[in-house]
Design an enzyme around this catalytic site. Structure first.
Site, PDB file in Angstrom:
ATOM      1  N   HIS A  70       1.907   1.998  -4.393  1.00  0.00           N
ATOM      2  CA  HIS A  70       0.861   2.869  -3.816  1.00  0.00           C
ATOM      3  C   HIS A  70       1.312   4.224  -3.709  1.00  0.00           C
ATOM      4  O   HIS A  70       0.725   5.397  -3.937  1.00  0.00           O
ATOM      5  CB  HIS A  70       0.398   2.164  -2.601  1.00  0.00           C
ATOM      6  CG  HIS A  70      -0.604   2.725  -1.908  1.00  0.00           C
ATOM      7  ND1 HIS A  70      -2.060   2.615  -2.145  1.00  0.00           N
ATOM      8  CD2 HIS A  70      -0.794   3.981  -0.828  1.00  0.00           C
ATOM      9  CE1 HIS A  70      -2.950   3.222  -1.465  1.00  0.00           C
ATOM     10  NE2 HIS A  70      -2.232   4.056  -0.733  1.00  0.00           N
ATOM     11  N   GLU A  71       2.609   4.322  -2.916  1.00  0.00           N
ATOM     12  CA  GLU A  71       2.626   5.943  -2.606  1.00  0.00           C
ATOM     13  C   GLU A  71       3.238   6.630  -3.621  1.00  0.00           C
ATOM     14  O   GLU A  71       3.128   7.820  -3.769  1.00  0.00           O
ATOM     15  CB  GLU A  71       3.971   5.488  -1.605  1.00  0.00           C
ATOM     16  CG  GLU A  71       3.567   4.954  -0.108  1.00  0.00           C
ATOM     17  CD  GLU A  71       2.521   5.731   0.457  1.00  0.00           C
ATOM     18  OE1 GLU A  71       2.455   6.747   0.312  1.00  0.00           O
ATOM     19  OE2 GLU A  71       1.648   4.971   1.614  1.00  0.00           O
ATOM     20  N   HIS A 116       0.264   8.429  -5.031  1.00  0.00           N
ATOM     21  CA  HIS A 116       0.178   9.477  -4.212  1.00  0.00           C
ATOM     22  C   HIS A 116       1.144  10.641  -4.699  1.00  0.00           C
ATOM     23  O   HIS A 116       0.797  12.131  -4.819  1.00  0.00           O
ATOM     24  CB  HIS A 116       0.281   9.502  -2.784  1.00  0.00           C
ATOM     25  CG  HIS A 116      -0.839   8.625  -2.330  1.00  0.00           C
ATOM     26  ND1 HIS A 116      -2.037   8.685  -2.446  1.00  0.00           N
ATOM     27  CD2 HIS A 116      -0.770   7.443  -1.370  1.00  0.00           C
ATOM     28  CE1 HIS A 116      -2.924   7.902  -1.771  1.00  0.00           C
ATOM     29  NE2 HIS A 116      -2.127   7.040  -0.963  1.00  0.00           N
TER      30      HIS A 116
END
Length: 337
Positions: free
Chosen positions: A20-21, A24
């Site tokens: 997920h990160e 980003h």
């Protein structure tokens, strides 16, 4: 729950957060935003390494992670800050985390399907009691029709046999180019009572087909998850049904007992859940940040950075309160009972 189960749960959660990160992070770098720190875990730093302009760190508590971008939550005059990017670039960065979790869910589901194989209409063998074998059907035969109705998939075969009225069924097969028909009695599966003819399908392990099937399975699960979220909002489903880290660890423990295919399936479910929940239009979540981007674009300077930060802070506090609530529920369900 054993130590190994807890370790498996921590590893799974860290991988999902990393993905997920990482979404980003990759999106931020690709549109020229400066990333000050990329961390897995929260709390005190255990390990850290600085490469270029970014610090990469592993923190004590495996309950999350973050991608700290320049000017994300405060004012920055740096031309490479998050705040200086155009709306489309900010939106890509915000959505990228959930997108990566969605991609991971599809890939894991496809991997499971590829490992298990996709049933075809060709016959690989027979069960112990097999009317089909007794009637003269051979391994390698390809089923092309049932009751003179064309079938194209294994699902078509099982559904057609279950729908047969009466005690016999006529099966059409292709045997090395020769079309043959066989009539046989139906029998019942011992556990379920459904009608069967005692055949086992050959399986295909085509990566492209597995990817399509994985996407279809992920889409179906996503629709079901959205429906449940809607039921939570409407009150049709109680918040007592929610679970947190302890419940997830218990689910991992149960999955490990049945094998790693079940663990992988659980990982896909959690990854998809993270993708959907993070895009909800709630403060502090990615969906809430995206909503603020749009509102601020429409309203101009009516909402300041300070006002948005306060709303997101309230959102974080509410999410923490929810986490405490579901954790307390999990303690009562899985530890005290």
């Amino acid at each position: 729950m054993t130590i190994w189960t807890i370790i498996c749960a921590i590893i799974m959660f860290c991988i999902l957060v990393l993905v997920h990160e990482g979404g980003h992070f990759i999106a931020a770098k690709s549109v020229g935003v400066k990333v000050n720190e990329f961390a897995v875990g929260m709390g005190p730093v255990l390990l850290k390494k600085v490469r270029g302009e970014t610090q990469y760190s592993l923190r004590l508590f495996p309950i999350g992670g973050f991608c700290a971008m320049e000017g994300e939550d405060d004012q920055s005059e740096d031309e490479r800050s998050f705040g200086k990017r155009p709306l489309w670039a900010k939106a890509i960065i915000i959505v990228a985390g959930s997108f990566m979790n969605l991609v991971l869910a599809v890939i894991v589901m496809a991997g499971i399907i590829l490992y298990l194989g996709i049933p075809t209409t060709s016959i690989s063998g027979f069960s112990d009691v097999s009317p089909a074998e007794a009637a003269g059907i051979h391994t390698g035969d390809k089923i092309v029709s049932i009751q003179q109705q064309e079938v194209k998939s294994w699902t078509d075969i099982t559904e057609a046999i279950s729908a047969v009225q009466g005690e016999t069924v006529t099966i059409g097969v292709d045997r090395q180019g020769q079309q043959l028909n066989f009539t046989m009695d139906l029998t019942q599966e011992e556990d379920t009572g459904r009608k069967i003819i005692g055949i086992l399908p050959d399986v295909s392990r085509n990566p492209f087909t597995a990817l399509i099937k994985g996407a279809e399975a992920t889409k179906l699960l996503a629709v079901q998850m959205v429906e449940v979220i809607g039921q939570l909002v409407s009150g049709d489903v109680s918040t007592k049904e929610l679970t947190g880290p302890i419940g997830i660890t218990k689910a991992v423990s149960d999955s490990v007992k049945y094998g790693y295919v079940y663990v992988a399936n659980l990982a896909a479910l959690i990854s998809l859940n993270l993708a959907i929940v993070n895009m909800l239009p709630f403060p502090a979540l990615d969906g809430g940040r995206l909503l603020f981007l749009i509102i601020r674009k429409v309203t101009g300077r009516a909402i300041t950075d300070d006002m948005e930060a306060k709303v997101h802070f309230i959102g974080i506090m509410l999410l923490f309160a929810l986490m405490i609530y579901v954790t307390w529920q999990d303690i009562g369900r899985f530890i005290l009972n």
